[in-house]
Design an enzyme around this catalytic site. Sequence first.
Site, PDB file in Angstrom:
ATOM      1  N   LYS A  71      19.965 -40.051  31.279  1.00  0.00           N
ATOM      2  CA  LYS A  71      20.971 -40.703  31.609  1.00  0.00           C
ATOM      3  C   LYS A  71      22.112 -40.198  30.967  1.00  0.00           C
ATOM      4  O   LYS A  71      23.551 -40.110  32.087  1.00  0.00           O
ATOM      5  CB  LYS A  71      21.004 -42.032  31.520  1.00  0.00           C
ATOM      6  CG  LYS A  71      19.920 -42.677  32.385  1.00  0.00           C
ATOM      7  CD  LYS A  71      20.164 -44.144  32.317  1.00  0.00           C
ATOM      8  CE  LYS A  71      19.073 -44.818  33.321  1.00  0.00           C
ATOM      9  NZ  LYS A  71      19.171 -46.086  33.782  1.00  0.00           N
ATOM     10  N   ASP A 103      23.911 -49.858  36.097  1.00  0.00           N
ATOM     11  CA  ASP A 103      23.430 -50.667  35.652  1.00  0.00           C
ATOM     12  C   ASP A 103      24.328 -52.287  34.889  1.00  0.00           C
ATOM     13  O   ASP A 103      23.416 -53.260  35.368  1.00  0.00           O
ATOM     14  CB  ASP A 103      22.382 -50.251  34.361  1.00  0.00           C
ATOM     15  CG  ASP A 103      21.392 -48.820  34.782  1.00  0.00           C
ATOM     16  OD1 ASP A 103      21.093 -49.145  36.182  1.00  0.00           O
ATOM     17  OD2 ASP A 103      21.527 -48.030  33.934  1.00  0.00           O
TER      18      ASP A 103
END
Length: 273
Positions: A71, A103
């Site tokens: 990420k 997220d």
Amino acid sequence: MTITAATKVLAVIGDPVGHSLSPLMHNAWIADHGLDAVYVALPLKSDDATAALRALKGMGFAGLNVTVPHKEAAAAAADRSEGPVANVLRWEKDGSLSAFNTDGAGFLDSLDESAPDWRGRVKRVLIVGAGGAAQGIGAALSPHVDTIHFANRTPERANSVASSMRNGRSLRWDDLERGFGAADLIVQTTTLGMVGQPNPDWPVQFTRPNAIVADIVYRPLETALLASARARGLTAMDGLGMFIHQGARSFELWFGVKPDTEKARARLMAALA
Ligand code: ATR
């Protein structure tokens, strides 16, 4: 649907991704909306994931989800990013690459569903863990609450993530009982409780009577932590909600339409069963 040369390709990239539920979720949404696209899982083992992601630029991908452990590399590979950690990449018409993080917002969407009145009642948050998921959820919650305590096995990581937030604090791992007793919202973000991982004896008996307990683990869907929270009469939120909503926000970023999250839950529950 027939796959042709015009079919758009999307993927989740991470290591491992062999058990990812993202292809199932996104391909079903693609079918719901009659889109000419396909979503696959690509395992990426690389010491230089940033370069590997940049190299995809010329290959015509419409969009990507990026998961553990890439990420940070995803944010670094993009021409513009919402922050230092990204789980969504999108190629723009001019060929440039944008990075997003859905997220944290996905977690809040799920919390809105599981505990619609949370904004009025959550002042103190305890986040167990200090990895990427803890960071993303903490950052999303931070503007809405008084304090966020991070408790992590490795205290340096808790200190580091806590200091990145205005109202972040760190809590010693051996002070978990106190942390559970003080929080209005407890969020379990580690791999503990996942199938095949250790299952600690969480101090649920110390929780406040109206606490909300969330676990981001969804294999199993009902973790031991959630089962004991429910047995105590607490609001319990499973990890599937955040997974579905981060995906729904990704889908909307690529295709400009909101997919059906309830249909996704039914399909994923069937796949997990
Ligand atoms: P993610 O990005 O999914 O959050 P991560 O960055 O690897 O993944 O973080 C995993 C989290 O699970 C960390 O908080 C980790 O604690 P450490 O920082 O001490 O490693 C936590 N974790 C994993 N296994 C654990 C265990 N057996 N006991 C306690 N914490 C554990």
